[in-house]
Design a protein around this motif. Structure first.
Motif, PDB file in Angstrom:
ATOM      1  N   SER A  25       0.835  -1.204   0.000  1.00 53.26           N
ATOM      2  CA  SER A  25       0.000   0.000   0.000  1.00 53.26           C
ATOM      3  C   SER A  25       0.871   1.255   0.000  1.00 53.26           C
ATOM      4  O   SER A  25       0.554   2.251  -0.650  1.00 53.26           O
ATOM      5  N   SER A  26       1.975   1.175   0.732  1.00 51.50           N
ATOM      6  CA  SER A  26       2.898   2.300   0.804  1.00 51.50           C
ATOM      7  C   SER A  26       3.501   2.593  -0.575  1.00 51.50           C
ATOM      8  O   SER A  26       3.603   3.756  -0.984  1.00 51.50           O
ATOM      9  N   LYS A  29       0.889   4.197  -2.734  1.00 52.61           N
ATOM     10  CA  LYS A  29       0.667   5.575  -2.290  1.00 52.61           C
ATOM     11  C   LYS A  29       1.769   6.500  -2.815  1.00 52.61           C
ATOM     12  O   LYS A  29       1.497   7.585  -3.315  1.00 52.61           O
ATOM     13  N   LYS A  30       3.013   6.040  -2.718  1.00 50.87           N
ATOM     14  CA  LYS A  30       4.142   6.848  -3.207  1.00 50.87           C
ATOM     15  C   LYS A  30       4.027   7.090  -4.708  1.00 50.87           C
ATOM     16  O   LYS A  30       4.276   8.200  -5.184  1.00 50.87           O
ATOM     17  N   PRO A  39      -4.476  14.518  -3.010  1.00 49.20           N
ATOM     18  CA  PRO A  39      -4.237  13.811  -1.740  1.00 49.20           C
ATOM     19  C   PRO A  39      -5.466  13.102  -1.162  1.00 49.20           C
ATOM     20  O   PRO A  39      -5.349  12.012  -0.614  1.00 49.20           O
ATOM     21  N   LYS A  40      -6.643  13.700  -1.293  1.00 45.17           N
ATOM     22  CA  LYS A  40      -7.852  13.066  -0.725  1.00 45.17           C
ATOM     23  C   LYS A  40      -8.154  11.745  -1.435  1.00 45.17           C
ATOM     24  O   LYS A  40      -8.618  10.785  -0.805  1.00 45.17           O
ATOM     25  N   LYS A  43      -5.566   9.180  -0.348  1.00 49.40           N
ATOM     26  CA  LYS A  43      -5.845   8.700   1.013  1.00 49.40           C
ATOM     27  C   LYS A  43      -6.906   7.593   0.979  1.00 49.40           C
ATOM     28  O   LYS A  43      -6.768   6.571   1.652  1.00 49.40           O
ATOM     29  N   ALA A  46      -5.220   4.466  -0.405  1.00 45.36           N
ATOM     30  CA  ALA A  46      -4.249   3.923   0.548  1.00 45.36           C
ATOM     31  C   ALA A  46      -4.949   3.238   1.719  1.00 45.36           C
ATOM     32  O   ALA A  46      -4.565   2.136   2.127  1.00 45.36           O
ATOM     33  N   VAL A  47      -6.004   3.870   2.230  1.00 44.80           N
ATOM     34  CA  VAL A  47      -6.723   3.302   3.385  1.00 44.80           C
ATOM     35  C   VAL A  47      -7.387   1.971   3.006  1.00 44.80           C
ATOM     36  O   VAL A  47      -7.240   0.965   3.701  1.00 44.80           O
ATOM     37  N   TYR A  50      -4.676  -0.711   2.274  1.00 38.24           N
ATOM     38  CA  TYR A  50      -3.988  -1.100   3.514  1.00 38.24           C
ATOM     39  C   TYR A  50      -4.880  -2.021   4.363  1.00 38.24           C
ATOM     40  O   TYR A  50      -4.419  -3.028   4.896  1.00 38.24           O
ATOM     41  N   GLU A  51      -6.157  -1.686   4.474  1.00 41.22           N
ATOM     42  CA  GLU A  51      -7.094  -2.544   5.220  1.00 41.22           C
ATOM     43  C   GLU A  51      -7.109  -3.952   4.608  1.00 41.22           C
ATOM     44  O   GLU A  51      -7.078  -4.960   5.327  1.00 41.22           O
ATOM     45  N   ASN A 116     -14.959  -0.467   5.876  1.00 43.18           N
ATOM     46  CA  ASN A 116     -14.120   0.699   5.573  1.00 43.18           C
ATOM     47  C   ASN A 116     -13.567   0.627   4.148  1.00 43.18           C
ATOM     48  O   ASN A 116     -13.412   1.645   3.481  1.00 43.18           O
ATOM     49  N   ARG A 119     -16.430   1.722   1.969  1.00 44.09           N
ATOM     50  CA  ARG A 119     -16.636   3.164   2.058  1.00 44.09           C
ATOM     51  C   ARG A 119     -15.625   3.956   1.232  1.00 44.09           C
ATOM     52  O   ARG A 119     -15.927   5.011   0.700  1.00 44.09           O
TER      53      ARG A 119
END
Lengths: 143, 117
Positions: A25-26, A29-30, A39-40, A43, A46-47, A50-51, A116, A119
């Motif tokens: 995920s990192s 994101k990079k 960015p939104k 995010k 990434a969220v 990552y989950e 999540n 969402r």
């Protein structure tokens, strides 16, 4: 924004390395940061990723993360060959968790992961059955 | 509120101060030992207050665009956490205060909830 049509990222989610879980995920994101995505939006991606990556680690016994970044969308597939999800409707309910106490000791397993992911993604497709592993496919629009 | 003021408010030691940390203005915070709960709509730029000690706290911060973490109860912070924090540019602080005390002091000083839910 860089002049590329797509970017492909693949990572193994190592079942024996809790500290490294989240690295896929990192990386994504990079890459999205470098491409100048808002960015939104990054995010949200990434969220959700990552989950799913943490889920593959704690429930799936590790697995694989694949992300494809296109000009208009990002597609992410997190797959594992773990025990699978017995009742997906139940698993999608907020607060429902099958995570054992050891997982909560690691800071996860509140039963909020799948809700999540839903969402934060624009499309979510989960393919899972007991003993057959789990494939979590997410799509995010980039516009 | 800047990092120095946060640290002063809860008598925290700044274990690692990220390069860009002087630009940070923190207005909200989230306090939880479950990162699953922190991951729920925490606003970017908030402060994470936690008693959980593992590198996933830093990864959670990274995913949420959070630049500072406050560990409570004076727990020992292993090198693996500090190294990841350095790599990801997350400021790490530690206070002897309990979760309740840390939250109470920061709330009294004007920090609000970093989660809308």
């Amino acid at each position: 924004m860089a002049e590329i049509s797509s970017m492909h990222i693949e990572c193994i989610i190592d079942k024996d390395d809790f500290n490294a879980a989240g690295e896929a995920s990192s990386k994504v994101k990079k890459s999205l940061n470098m491409l100048g995505i808002p960015p939104k939006t990054i995010k949200r991606i990434a969220v959700a990723m990552y989950e799913a990556e943490i889920n593959a680690f704690i429930h799936g016994g590790g697995g694989k993360a694949v992300a494809d970044i296109y000009p208009d969308r990002v597609e992410v597939l997190i797959s594992d060959e773990g025990k699978g999800i017995a009742d997906l409707d139940l698993a999608m309910q907020e607060g429902y968790s099958t995570a054992p106490e050891e997982v909560r000791m690691l800071g996860f397993g509140a039963g909020m992961g799948l809700p999540n992911i839903k969402r934060n993604s624009d499309e979510l497709d989960i393919d899972s059955a007991p003993g057959k592993g789990t494939r979590v496919k997410m799509k995010f629009k980039l516009s | 509120m800047d990092i120095a003021k946060i640290a002063e408010t809860v008598s925290a030691e700044i274990i690692y101060r990220a390069e860009n940390s002087s630009d940070i203005d923190i207005t909200g915070a989230v306090a939880a030992d479950l990162m699953s709960e922190v991951m729920l709509d925490t606003e970017e730029g908030s402060l994470i207050i936690t008693g959980l000690i593992n590198p996933q706290v830093i990864r959670t911060a990274e995913m949420l665009d959070i630049y500072a973490v406050l560990f409570i109860r004076g727990k020992n912070i292993p090198e693996s956490i500090i190294e990841l924090a350095q790599d990801r540019g997350v400021t790490v602080m530690r206070t002897e205060a309990t979760m309740f005390e840390a939250c109470g002091k920061l709330y009294s000083a004007g920090i609000v909830s970093g989660q809308s839910a």
